[in-house]
Design an enzyme around this catalytic site. Sequence first.
Site, PDB file in Angstrom:
ATOM      1  N   CYS A  34       0.809  -1.224   0.000  1.00  0.00           N
ATOM      2  CA  CYS A  34       0.000   0.000   0.000  1.00  0.00           C
ATOM      3  C   CYS A  34       0.837   1.266   0.000  1.00  0.00           C
ATOM      4  CB  CYS A  34      -0.920   0.012   1.222  1.00  0.00           C
ATOM      5  SG  CYS A  34      -0.002   0.043   2.762  1.00  0.00           S
ATOM      6  N   ASP A  36       2.334   2.567   2.560  1.00  0.00           N
ATOM      7  CA  ASP A  36       2.332   3.240   3.858  1.00  0.00           C
ATOM      8  C   ASP A  36       3.638   2.995   4.599  1.00  0.00           C
ATOM      9  OD1 ASP A  36      -0.161   4.219   3.449  1.00  0.00           O
ATOM     10  OD2 ASP A  36      -1.175   2.559   4.441  1.00  0.00           O
ATOM     11  N   CYS A  59      -2.815   2.965   7.683  1.00  0.00           N
ATOM     12  CA  CYS A  59      -4.273   2.980   7.832  1.00  0.00           C
ATOM     13  C   CYS A  59      -4.663   2.645   9.277  1.00  0.00           C
ATOM     14  CB  CYS A  59      -4.879   1.952   6.898  1.00  0.00           C
ATOM     15  SG  CYS A  59      -4.421   0.287   7.406  1.00  0.00           S
ATOM     16  N   CYS A 103      -1.363  -5.130   6.816  1.00  0.00           N
ATOM     17  CA  CYS A 103      -1.078  -3.927   7.603  1.00  0.00           C
ATOM     18  C   CYS A 103      -0.379  -4.293   8.913  1.00  0.00           C
ATOM     19  CB  CYS A 103      -2.369  -3.180   7.907  1.00  0.00           C
ATOM     20  SG  CYS A 103      -3.422  -2.952   6.465  1.00  0.00           S
TER      21      CYS A 103
END
Length: 142
Positions: A34, A36, A59, A103
């Site tokens: 992603c 991030d 996130c 994540c």
Amino acid sequence: MLYSEKVMDHFTNPRNVGTMENADGVGEVGNAKCGDIMKIFLKINDDVIEDVKFSTFGCGSAIASSSMATEMIKGKPLSQALELTNKAVVEALDGLPPHKIHCSVLAEEAVKAAIKDYYDKNGIAYDESLFPQEHDCEHCGE
Ligand code: FES
């Protein structure tokens, strides 16, 4: 309900958020899926994690995962913190939706990177296989 109560709790009230001056180890990792990023700061004394902080551009699931991960390693010896897996973090959160599991990997990798940074800075020998490959590019062979 997509997210467990624990995820919502750690997302809305994350523990150990922030940065740290004079940290003994800092780990920054990016999530290939992603884009991030996550940064973990460690205060280490006698091989024990006395304090830990994290900051992230991740996130909600990344925030909840790192909040939980920091709680799980605080006050623990480095050897135990190195055994922390994203799976254990997800279990402690009572689960994450399948498309959000990646994540939680960010939290595990940032903890490991921070410990590695501490070892490197202090010239402490360690087993390379404990740490994820930072570079996995088959084209350049490194
Ligand atoms: Fe990037 Fe969750 S979507 S860390």
